[in-house]
Design a protein around this motif. Structure first.
Motif, PDB file in Angstrom:
ATOM      1  N   ARG A   1     -11.756   4.467  16.535  1.00  0.00           N
ATOM      2  CA  ARG A   1     -10.664   4.881  17.206  1.00  0.00           C
ATOM      3  C   ARG A   1     -11.096   5.163  18.619  1.00  0.00           C
ATOM      4  N   LYS A   2     -12.066   5.842  18.632  1.00  0.00           N
ATOM      5  CA  LYS A   2     -12.397   6.702  20.112  1.00  0.00           C
ATOM      6  C   LYS A   2     -12.229   5.565  21.176  1.00  0.00           C
ATOM      7  N   GLU A   3     -13.798   4.682  20.853  1.00  0.00           N
ATOM      8  CA  GLU A   3     -13.473   3.635  21.498  1.00  0.00           C
ATOM      9  C   GLU A   3     -11.592   2.761  21.955  1.00  0.00           C
ATOM     10  N   VAL A   4     -11.119   3.007  20.831  1.00  0.00           N
ATOM     11  CA  VAL A   4      -9.450   2.284  21.329  1.00  0.00           C
ATOM     12  C   VAL A   4      -8.775   3.355  22.133  1.00  0.00           C
ATOM     13  N   ILE A   5      -8.972   4.508  21.836  1.00  0.00           N
ATOM     14  CA  ILE A   5      -8.077   5.440  22.839  1.00  0.00           C
ATOM     15  C   ILE A   5      -8.789   5.201  24.701  1.00  0.00           C
ATOM     16  N   LYS A   6     -10.524   5.354  24.435  1.00  0.00           N
ATOM     17  CA  LYS A   6     -10.672   4.706  25.118  1.00  0.00           C
ATOM     18  C   LYS A   6     -10.089   3.726  26.326  1.00  0.00           C
ATOM     19  N   LYS A   7      -9.843   3.250  25.841  1.00  0.00           N
ATOM     20  CA  LYS A   7      -9.587   1.217  26.315  1.00  0.00           C
ATOM     21  C   LYS A   7      -8.545   2.022  26.480  1.00  0.00           C
ATOM     22  N   LEU A   8      -7.663   1.968  26.069  1.00  0.00           N
ATOM     23  CA  LEU A   8      -5.712   2.461  26.273  1.00  0.00           C
ATOM     24  C   LEU A   8      -5.144   3.086  27.217  1.00  0.00           C
ATOM     25  N   ARG A   9      -6.471   4.355  27.290  1.00  0.00           N
ATOM     26  CA  ARG A   9      -6.220   5.045  28.032  1.00  0.00           C
ATOM     27  C   ARG A   9      -6.725   4.702  29.645  1.00  0.00           C
ATOM     28  N   GLU A  10      -7.504   3.586  29.495  1.00  0.00           N
ATOM     29  CA  GLU A  10      -8.191   3.054  31.196  1.00  0.00           C
ATOM     30  C   GLU A  10      -6.961   2.236  31.343  1.00  0.00           C
ATOM     31  N   ARG A  11      -6.643   1.572  30.431  1.00  0.00           N
ATOM     32  CA  ARG A  11      -4.869   0.997  30.785  1.00  0.00           C
ATOM     33  C   ARG A  11      -3.832   1.264  31.105  1.00  0.00           C
ATOM     34  N   GLY A  12      -3.780   2.967  30.737  1.00  0.00           N
ATOM     35  CA  GLY A  12      -2.646   3.439  31.297  1.00  0.00           C
ATOM     36  C   GLY A  12      -1.665   3.584  29.618  1.00  0.00           C
ATOM     37  N   GLU A  13      -2.420   3.460  28.684  1.00  0.00           N
ATOM     38  CA  GLU A  13      -1.606   3.191  27.743  1.00  0.00           C
ATOM     39  C   GLU A  13      -1.197   4.175  27.108  1.00  0.00           C
ATOM     40  N   PRO A  14      -0.068   4.569  25.731  1.00  0.00           N
ATOM     41  CA  PRO A  14      -0.343   5.681  25.401  1.00  0.00           C
ATOM     42  C   PRO A  14      -0.874   4.977  23.689  1.00  0.00           C
ATOM     43  N   ILE A  15      -2.359   6.553  23.875  1.00  0.00           N
ATOM     44  CA  ILE A  15      -3.037   6.034  22.878  1.00  0.00           C
ATOM     45  C   ILE A  15      -2.199   6.361  21.453  1.00  0.00           C
ATOM     46  N   ARG A  16      -1.118   6.548  20.554  1.00  0.00           N
ATOM     47  CA  ARG A  16      -0.333   6.501  19.606  1.00  0.00           C
ATOM     48  C   ARG A  16       0.761   6.445  20.012  1.00  0.00           C
ATOM     49  N   LEU A  17       1.960   5.428  18.947  1.00  0.00           N
ATOM     50  CA  LEU A  17       3.238   5.282  19.629  1.00  0.00           C
ATOM     51  C   LEU A  17       4.248   5.920  18.083  1.00  0.00           C
ATOM     52  N   PHE A  18       5.338   6.299  18.359  1.00  0.00           N
ATOM     53  CA  PHE A  18       5.515   6.855  16.884  1.00  0.00           C
ATOM     54  C   PHE A  18       5.801   6.170  15.749  1.00  0.00           C
ATOM     55  N   GLY A  19       4.830   6.577  14.872  1.00  0.00           N
ATOM     56  CA  GLY A  19       5.181   5.662  13.923  1.00  0.00           C
ATOM     57  C   GLY A  19       4.070   4.724  13.509  1.00  0.00           C
ATOM     58  N   GLU A  20       3.205   4.851  14.455  1.00  0.00           N
ATOM     59  CA  GLU A  20       1.508   3.835  13.898  1.00  0.00           C
ATOM     60  C   GLU A  20       0.472   4.988  14.174  1.00  0.00           C
ATOM     61  N   GLU A  21      -0.112   3.441  13.080  1.00  0.00           N
ATOM     62  CA  GLU A  21      -1.408   3.811  12.518  1.00  0.00           C
ATOM     63  C   GLU A  21      -2.517   3.595  13.173  1.00  0.00           C
ATOM     64  N   ASP A  22      -3.392   3.740  13.093  1.00  0.00           N
ATOM     65  CA  ASP A  22      -4.911   2.722  13.514  1.00  0.00           C
ATOM     66  C   ASP A  22      -4.772   1.627  14.223  1.00  0.00           C
ATOM     67  N   ILE A  23      -4.578   0.775  12.500  1.00  0.00           N
ATOM     68  CA  ILE A  23      -5.059  -0.019  13.242  1.00  0.00           C
ATOM     69  C   ILE A  23      -3.837  -1.247  13.773  1.00  0.00           C
ATOM     70  N   ASP A  24      -2.647  -0.421  13.753  1.00  0.00           N
ATOM     71  CA  ASP A  24      -1.186  -0.831  14.883  1.00  0.00           C
ATOM     72  C   ASP A  24      -1.537  -0.460  16.143  1.00  0.00           C
ATOM     73  N   ALA A  25      -2.557   0.738  16.348  1.00  0.00           N
ATOM     74  CA  ALA A  25      -2.977   1.334  17.876  1.00  0.00           C
ATOM     75  C   ALA A  25      -3.892  -0.342  17.730  1.00  0.00           C
ATOM     76  N   TYR A  26      -4.850  -0.511  17.394  1.00  0.00           N
ATOM     77  CA  TYR A  26      -6.710  -1.536  17.597  1.00  0.00           C
ATOM     78  C   TYR A  26      -5.111  -3.021  18.308  1.00  0.00           C
ATOM     79  N   LYS A  27      -4.190  -3.562  17.370  1.00  0.00           N
ATOM     80  CA  LYS A  27      -3.458  -4.260  17.508  1.00  0.00           C
ATOM     81  C   LYS A  27      -2.942  -4.526  18.721  1.00  0.00           C
ATOM     82  N   ARG A  28      -2.348  -3.602  19.046  1.00  0.00           N
ATOM     83  CA  ARG A  28      -2.063  -3.136  20.050  1.00  0.00           C
ATOM     84  C   ARG A  28      -2.501  -3.475  21.267  1.00  0.00           C
ATOM     85  N   LEU A  29      -3.790  -2.933  21.504  1.00  0.00           N
ATOM     86  CA  LEU A  29      -5.157  -3.012  22.422  1.00  0.00           C
ATOM     87  C   LEU A  29      -5.859  -4.289  22.293  1.00  0.00           C
TER      88      LEU A  29
END
Length: 349
Positions: free
Chosen positions: A83-111
């Motif tokens: 999860r930390k790596e997903v958050i880091k990569k999303l922030r590098e791209r200027g994307e929100p780390i979690r959308l409304f109602g989004e789970e960890d696996i959904d954030a990983y798929k979005r990344l």
């Protein structure tokens, strides 16, 4: 009233059809019995849907149920990246780390989708100017090794770019008498000439170093700093050529250049700090603190506003001006009492 009677009759019929009260003597029932009855009716109503869904899962070899994804499959997918790596990569791209109602696996798929379809960070993201300048120096050195055919080309490839406009020390002394006389157009020209003169002398000093000094880490960092300063000053030079520098900023730069020409670097540093961060009670530029006029509000002028906080481009060329002040003190030394952060020359006795 008629609507109320109709609703009561409907409830009575519903109770009779549900057969929750088996004993006619009882006039009440438990709510748990009602919930259980409603659940039973729901499963009867949706039994066909459950069977069809389970059949399709059997054909595809999946083990997830109708109302939830298989937890083991989700955990296996999530283990592909923490999860930390997903958050880091999303922030590098200027994307929100979690959308409304989004789970960890959904954030990983979005990344993963962004990585496959999105734009590369190096192409359109943030860049480190100093690192870019260092990489340019390294690339020039590699090109010098590859193309090294004679000594002259090898010496030129590790030198910094120097532009000579013919300005001499005598010209600087003459321009000092004309600076700050009230002619703003003349002030623009003198500041532009003086800054280019300091850049030229700085570049010549760097080019006079030995090949070993140019190629070590300290030498490459000095060359990178010069290249970065030149790039930072380009927006300021364009404003000076067009003669459209802000009056408050121009007044501060004129004062700094006057002290630099007089070799009074302590006063020049004080003027620089006044321009960069200001010394007013409202350094960010707040001039209206209420709906009523306050005593002393007219004392807050643009001269005391922190210009360095205005925008990124302005911050960069104000920082470059500070580097020119430092190099000017090295190129044109003066008494220690008039020097800022005085360092004794290494060859001094």
């Amino acid at each position: 009233m008629e609507a109320l009677k109709a609703e009561i009759e409907r409830k009575k019929r519903q109770m009779q059809e549900s057969s929750l009260i088996h004993d006619p003597k009882k006039k009440y029932f438990k709510r748990a019995d009602l919930v259980a009855k409603q659940t039973e009716e729901y499963w009867k109503k949706h039994s066909n849907l459950i069977k069809s869904h389970s059949g399709s899962q059997g054909e595809d070899g999946q083990e997830s149920s109708l109302f939830g994804e298989n937890s083991s499959t989700s955990s296996e997918r999530a283990n592909l990246m923490s999860r930390k790596e997903v958050i880091k990569k999303l922030r590098e791209r200027g994307e929100p780390i979690r959308l409304f109602g989004e789970e960890d696996i959904d954030a990983y798929k979005r990344l993963k989708q962004l990585e496959t379809t999105g734009k590369d960070i190096k192409e359109g993201g943030f860049s480190n100017d100093f690192q870019a300048a260092m990489e340019k120096v390294d690339q020039d050195y590699l090109n010098e090794i590859i193309k090294s055919s004679d000594g002259d080309e090898a010496n030129k490839s590790v030198d910094v770019s120097v532009k000579d406009d013919g300005t001499t020390q005598e010209d600087i002394i003459r321009l000092r008498q004309e600076l700050g006389t009230g002619d703003k157009d003349k002030d623009h020209e003198i500041i532009l000439t003086f800054f280019k003169y300091v850049l030229k002398k700085w570049g010549e000093q760097l080019n006079d170093r030995t090949q070993d000094e140019k190629r070590n880490i300290r030498g490459k960092m000095a060359s990178a700093t010069h290249s970065q300063t030149v790039s930072y000053l380009k927006p300021l030079f364009r404003k000076l050529k067009r003669k459209d520098v802000d009056d408050g900023l121009l007044e501060s730069i004129v004062e700094i250049v006057q002290f630099m020409m007089d070799r009074n670097y302590i006063r020049a540093n004080d003027s620089y700090l006044e321009m960069a961060i200001g010394n007013a009670p409202w350094p960010i530029g707040v001039t209206m603190v209420g709906i009523h006029a306050r005593t002393g509000r007219e004392k807050i002028s643009s001269r005391y506003v922190a210009h360095v906080l205005n925008d990124e481009t302005q911050r960069k060329y104000i920082q470059a001006v500070k580097r020119l002040m430092t190099q000017c003190q090295i190129l044109f030394p003066t008494d220690p009492s008039r020097s800022y952060n005085y360092l004794r020359p290494p060859n001094a006795s």
